[in-house]
Every structure is written in structure tokens, then in C-alpha cells.
Design an enzyme around this catalytic site. Structure first.
Site, PDB file in Angstrom:
ATOM      1  N   SER A 126       0.840  -1.201   0.000  1.00 33.21           N
ATOM      2  CA  SER A 126       0.000   0.000   0.000  1.00 33.21           C
ATOM      3  C   SER A 126       0.867   1.241   0.000  1.00 33.21           C
ATOM      4  O   SER A 126       1.987   1.247   0.540  1.00 33.21           O
ATOM      5  CB  SER A 126      -0.864  -0.025   1.261  1.00 33.21           C
ATOM      6  OG  SER A 126      -1.417   1.245   1.510  1.00 33.21           O
ATOM      7  N   TYR A 151      -2.091  -1.173  10.953  1.00 28.44           N
ATOM      8  CA  TYR A 151      -2.346  -1.705   9.608  1.00 28.44           C
ATOM      9  C   TYR A 151      -1.188  -1.341   8.669  1.00 28.44           C
ATOM     10  O   TYR A 151      -0.604  -2.191   7.994  1.00 28.44           O
ATOM     11  CB  TYR A 151      -3.670  -1.140   9.048  1.00 28.44           C
ATOM     12  CG  TYR A 151      -3.727  -1.179   7.549  1.00 28.44           C
ATOM     13  CD1 TYR A 151      -3.982  -2.370   6.882  1.00 28.44           C
ATOM     14  CD2 TYR A 151      -3.447  -0.045   6.780  1.00 28.44           C
ATOM     15  CE1 TYR A 151      -3.972  -2.420   5.491  1.00 28.44           C
ATOM     16  CE2 TYR A 151      -3.435  -0.081   5.405  1.00 28.44           C
ATOM     17  CZ  TYR A 151      -3.700  -1.266   4.767  1.00 28.44           C
ATOM     18  OH  TYR A 151      -3.674  -1.319   3.396  1.00 28.44           O
ATOM     19  N   LYS A 155       1.981  -3.666   6.615  1.00 30.26           N
ATOM     20  CA  LYS A 155       2.404  -3.627   5.195  1.00 30.26           C
ATOM     21  C   LYS A 155       3.907  -3.373   5.116  1.00 30.26           C
ATOM     22  O   LYS A 155       4.625  -4.000   4.326  1.00 30.26           O
ATOM     23  CB  LYS A 155       1.629  -2.542   4.430  1.00 30.26           C
ATOM     24  CG  LYS A 155       0.147  -2.835   4.282  1.00 30.26           C
ATOM     25  CD  LYS A 155      -0.103  -4.064   3.424  1.00 30.26           C
ATOM     26  CE  LYS A 155      -1.547  -4.473   3.369  1.00 30.26           C
ATOM     27  NZ  LYS A 155      -1.759  -5.813   2.813  1.00 30.26           N
TER      28      LYS A 155
HETATM   29  C1  UD1 Z   1      -6.600   4.185   3.863  1.00 29.99           C
HETATM   30  C2  UD1 Z   1      -5.142   3.940   4.111  1.00 29.99           C
HETATM   31  C3  UD1 Z   1      -4.592   3.079   3.046  1.00 29.99           C
HETATM   32  C4  UD1 Z   1      -5.332   1.775   3.019  1.00 29.99           C
HETATM   33  C5  UD1 Z   1      -6.810   2.031   2.844  1.00 29.99           C
HETATM   34  C6  UD1 Z   1      -7.504   0.699   3.043  1.00 29.99           C
HETATM   35  C7  UD1 Z   1      -3.818   5.609   5.246  1.00 29.99           C
HETATM   36  C8  UD1 Z   1      -3.215   6.948   5.166  1.00 29.99           C
HETATM   37  N1  UD1 Z   1      -4.461   5.217   4.141  1.00 29.99           N
HETATM   38  O1  UD1 Z   1      -6.676   4.935   2.665  1.00 29.99           O
HETATM   39  O2  UD1 Z   1      -3.248   2.807   3.275  1.00 29.99           O
HETATM   40  O3  UD1 Z   1      -4.831   0.940   2.038  1.00 29.99           O
HETATM   41  O4  UD1 Z   1      -7.275   2.966   3.798  1.00 29.99           O
HETATM   42  O5  UD1 Z   1      -8.773   0.804   3.458  1.00 29.99           O
HETATM   43  O6  UD1 Z   1      -3.748   4.947   6.235  1.00 29.99           O
HETATM   44  N2  UD1 Z   1     -12.965  10.491   3.328  1.00 29.99           N
HETATM   45  C9  UD1 Z   1     -13.964  11.392   3.678  1.00 29.99           C
HETATM   46  N3  UD1 Z   1     -15.107  10.886   4.210  1.00 29.99           N
HETATM   47  C10 UD1 Z   1     -15.318   9.561   4.402  1.00 29.99           C
HETATM   48  C11 UD1 Z   1     -14.304   8.648   4.029  1.00 29.99           C
HETATM   49  C12 UD1 Z   1     -13.131   9.162   3.499  1.00 29.99           C
HETATM   50  O7  UD1 Z   1     -13.805  12.601   3.531  1.00 29.99           O
HETATM   51  O8  UD1 Z   1     -16.390   9.176   4.914  1.00 29.99           O
HETATM   52  C13 UD1 Z   1     -11.725  11.019   2.734  1.00 29.99           C
HETATM   53  C14 UD1 Z   1     -10.500  10.735   3.570  1.00 29.99           C
HETATM   54  O9  UD1 Z   1     -10.264  11.763   4.486  1.00 29.99           O
HETATM   55  C15 UD1 Z   1      -9.424  10.654   2.487  1.00 29.99           C
HETATM   56  C16 UD1 Z   1     -10.164  10.137   1.245  1.00 29.99           C
HETATM   57  O10 UD1 Z   1     -11.537  10.360   1.504  1.00 29.99           O
HETATM   58  O11 UD1 Z   1      -8.952  11.940   2.189  1.00 29.99           O
HETATM   59  C17 UD1 Z   1      -9.938   8.651   1.016  1.00 29.99           C
HETATM   60  O12 UD1 Z   1     -10.191   7.959   2.232  1.00 29.99           O
HETATM   61  P1  UD1 Z   1     -10.279   6.359   2.293  1.00 29.99           P
HETATM   62  O13 UD1 Z   1     -11.144   5.853   1.203  1.00 29.99           O
HETATM   63  O14 UD1 Z   1     -10.646   6.001   3.691  1.00 29.99           O
HETATM   64  O15 UD1 Z   1      -8.810   5.884   1.959  1.00 29.99           O
HETATM   65  P2  UD1 Z   1      -7.409   6.336   2.592  1.00 29.99           P
HETATM   66  O16 UD1 Z   1      -7.562   6.885   3.937  1.00 29.99           O
HETATM   67  O17 UD1 Z   1      -6.716   7.155   1.576  1.00 29.99           O
END
Ligand code: UD1
Length: 343
Positions: A126, A151, A155
Site C-alpha cells: 500500500s 495496519y 504492510k
Molecule cells: C486508507 C489507508 C490506506 C489503506 C486504505 C484501506 C492511510 C493513510 N491510508 O486509505 O493505506 O490501504 O485505507 O482501506 O492509512 N474520506 C472522507 N469521508 C469519508 C471517508 C473518506 O472525507 O467518509 C476522505 C479521507 O479523508 C481521504 C479520502 O476520503 O482523504 C480517502 O479515504 P479512504 O477511502 O478512507 O482511503 P485512505 O484513507 O486514503
């Protein structure tokens, strides 16, 4: 046909990879304990391919059961190891569960592979290994940083285990694919992401909100140093990501791979959360109910991939736009609604 064992093959990325492997002429064999996946993924795969794929309900931490699989399926040419827990927040609350499962399953698998002289492995890594990067886009030479969750640490440790194995003189050849943010679903809408309970990830939360299952999406923070203040990610269509595994397997089988290789798998483009929401709205014509909330602890403000190495060495290329990925995620959500209302 070369047999490729796919651990976690009933999961989100695993199921799409099983389809792509088959279409590329491989014979995937699924190993899954169904702790975070459902039998219906197998039905979806069978419906796309027109035939069933062999599946063992086996936990990769169970050396004896895994040995049985290798004994029954003689001649496995390589393994793709997806089976792992992946919820960042849960890993903070239950770190031992994550270390035991994610690291234990890799070391167990490696021991069994060694016993059966199977020496080709694709590992699901990841972009979390880059932490909060100093420079963007990140290349494979961008320094790996201290993980910000158990987590993420699993990795990082798994990559280190494979690196140690590579320098030990073992004949194991490993390719670690560092995924950015996989989204979307198969164009048939027969397989896709199946989050258990309230989704942690953005896109399933978006589709469930648009479908009326969730009241509204909370965007986690709009005060980051980005054009619209929301975080930047590299959203890659899951089918493009699945195809990266096929070309990684091709490379291992061709004998061209070094002992250990790392590749970023993303699109090379960063998009803000608001841009992702707008892409969903544009693609589907659905208006999304969302509000801005506080930052989510542990979020990386911005990260996106330099995919030059994967393009040049693996011949990897993405073919889907963000809108197409969002449309496919929505089609999958609609499929889920229809099939659950029939149940
Ligand atoms: C996270 C992990 C990544 C992992 C993945 C697996 C980190 C930094 N990243 O990805 O390594 O492989 O999860 O599940 O640990 N967001 C919102 N509202 C929501 C959900 C998400 O605003 O309800 C935003 C988050 O703040 C982020 C983006 O959407 O900026 C993507 O979030 P998400 O889909 O959870 O993935 P990551 O956090 O990037």
C-alpha cells in the site's frame, strides 16, 4: 494453463484479479477464509466467466490447511497474496489482531511455498508505506516512513520480510504492488466492494449515501493545503489495478524479475475529495448529500503516484477515468440494491 493461487481471492481486489487472471489464460485457485468477504463474490466471478473457480475455505494462518491446498493443487506456478485485514481505525484499536493475521499469514504462506518449491509471489502492499511524503508524486525511491497505524505497519513489515528473504539467498522472487486508492467495480456490476457495516472508505460511503443507506457523507476536513482544502488521493479503477497483478505474474513467470521489486499502482493523478464527489455526481447524475466535518486523525493530506516504473517495466497502464470508476461503483451499488430487495 498455469495455476496461480490467490489468497483473499473472494475479496474486493482479489475477485477482480481472479477474473483478469482467467481472461489472461491463467487458472486461479482461490484461498479465502471469508472473514471479510462473501460467497456471492464467487457467484459473481462464475457469472462473469461462465464457469466456477476452485475455492478453498482456508485461513492462511493455518499451515496444515494451506499445506493440504498445495498438496491437492500440484504445480502451482505462483501466488498472489491479498488475504489481510485492512481497516486502519480497527487496527489502532486491535493491533495484535492485525499483526497476527497480516504478518502471520505471510510467514505461514512463505513457509508452505518453500516446502512446495513455489517461488513466485505478488504481495498486496500500500502507498501507506510512504507515510506523509515530502515530495509528490511519490516514486518507489521515495523513502518509506514510520507507519501511522498498525495496519500500515503490517504492510511495511511484510515488505521488510520479503526484502530479508530476498537477501538471504532464497530463490523466492517477490513483487510488492503499492496500491493507491482502489475504487469502482467490474463493468458487469457482478462483483465489487462489499464493505461490512459502515464503510470506512470514501467511495462505498458515497454510493451508500446516494442510495439512501447513509444520510450524508462527511468530508473529513477542508483546511488542508490543497486547491479546495480537501485531501488529495490517487483513485485507481479496481479493474486496472487487477490487471497490474496479471502483468506482475507475467513478469515473475518470464523469469525477468529481481529477488524483490516494488511498484506503485495508481493513475499518476491526484484528486481532492471534493473532485471525487463531483466526478460521482457528473458520472451518475445523482446529487450527493454531504457536509464538511473535522479532519480524520491519521489522514495523509496529499499523496499520488508516479507510475513511470510500472509503466516502463510492467507495461502497466490505466484505461479508466475517475468518472468511469465512479459510474461502475454506482452500477455495483444498484446491483446490490436489486439483489438484496429480491432476497
Ligand atoms: C486508507 C489507508 C490506506 C489503506 C486504505 C484501506 C492511510 C493513510 N491510508 O486509505 O493505506 O490501504 O485505507 O482501506 O492509512 N474520506 C472522507 N469521508 C469519508 C471517508 C473518506 O472525507 O467518509 C476522505 C479521507 O479523508 C481521504 C479520502 O476520503 O482523504 C480517502 O479515504 P479512504 O477511502 O478512507 O482511503 P485512505 O484513507 O486514503
Amino acid at each position: 494453463m498455469k495455476k496461480i493461487l490467490v489468497t483473499g481471492g473472494a475479496g474486493y481486489i482479489g475477485s477482480h484479479t481472479v477474473v483478469e487472471l482467467t481472461e489472461a489464460g491463467y487458472e486461479p485457485i482461490i484461498v479465502d477464509n471469508f472473514s471479510n468477504s462473501e460467497e456471492r463474490a464467487l457467484e459473481g466471478i462464475a457469472s462473469i466467466l461462465g464457469h466456477e473457480v476452485t475455492c478453498y475455505r482456508t485461513d492462511c494462518n493455518d499451515a496444515a490447511a494451506l499445506t493440504d491446498v498445495f498438496e491437492k493443487e500440484q504445480g502451482i506456478a505462483g501466488v498472489i497474496h491479498f488475504a489481510a485485514y485492512k481497516a486502519v481505525g480497527e487496527s489502532v484499536a486491535e493491533p495484535i489482531k492485525y499483526y497476527h493475521n497480516n504478518i502471520g499469514s505471510l510467514t505461514t504462506l512463505l513457509q508452505v511455498m518453500e516446502k512446495f518449491q513455489v517461488n513466485k509471489l505478488v504481495f498486496s502492499s500500500s502507498c501507506t508505506v510512504y507515510g506523509i511524503p515530502d515530495q509528490l508524486p511519490v516514486t518507489e525511491l521515495t523513502p518509506v516512513q514510520k507507519a501511522n497505524s498498525p495496519y500500515g505497519n503490517t504492510k511495511k513489515i511484510c515488505e521488510e520480510i520479503l526484502t530479508d528473504l530476498a537477501v538471504s539467498g532464497s530463490d523466492m522472487r517477490s513483487i510488492a504492488l503499492r496500491y493507491f486508492n482502489p475504487i469502482g467495480a467490474h463493468p458487469s456490476a457482478k462483483i465489487g466492494e462489499l464493505p461490512l457495516g459502515v464503510p470506512n472508505n470514501l467511495v462505498p460511503f458515497i454510493t451508500q449515501t446516494a442510495a439512501g443507506i447513509r444520510q450524508e457523507l462527511t468530508i473529513f476536513g477542508d483546511d488542508y493545503d490543497t486547491p479546495d482544502g480537501t485531501c488529495i488521493r490517487d483513485y485507481v479503477h479496481v479493474v486496472d489495478l487487477a490487471k497490474a497483478h496479471v502483468v506482475a505474474v507475467d513478469r515473475l513467470i518470464s523469469g525477468k524479475a529481481d529477488n524483490i521489486e516494488f511498484f506503485n499502482v495508481g493513475t499518476g493523478t491526484g484528486n481532492t475529495v471534493l473532485e471525487a464527489v463531483q466526478a460521482f455526481e457528473r458520472a451518475t447524475g445523482e446529487k450527493l448529500n454531504y457536509k464538511i466535518g473535522p479532519r480524520r486523525p491519521g489522514d495523509v493530506p496529499k499523496i499520488y503516484a508516479d507510475v513511470t516504473k510500472a509503466t516502463e517495466v510492467l507495461g502497466f497502464k490505466t484505461t479508466s477515468t475517475l468518472e468511469e470508476a465512479m459510474q461502475s461503483a454506482w452500477d455495483w451499488q444498484m446491483h446490490l440494491q436489486q439483489t438484496s430487495s429480491k432476497a
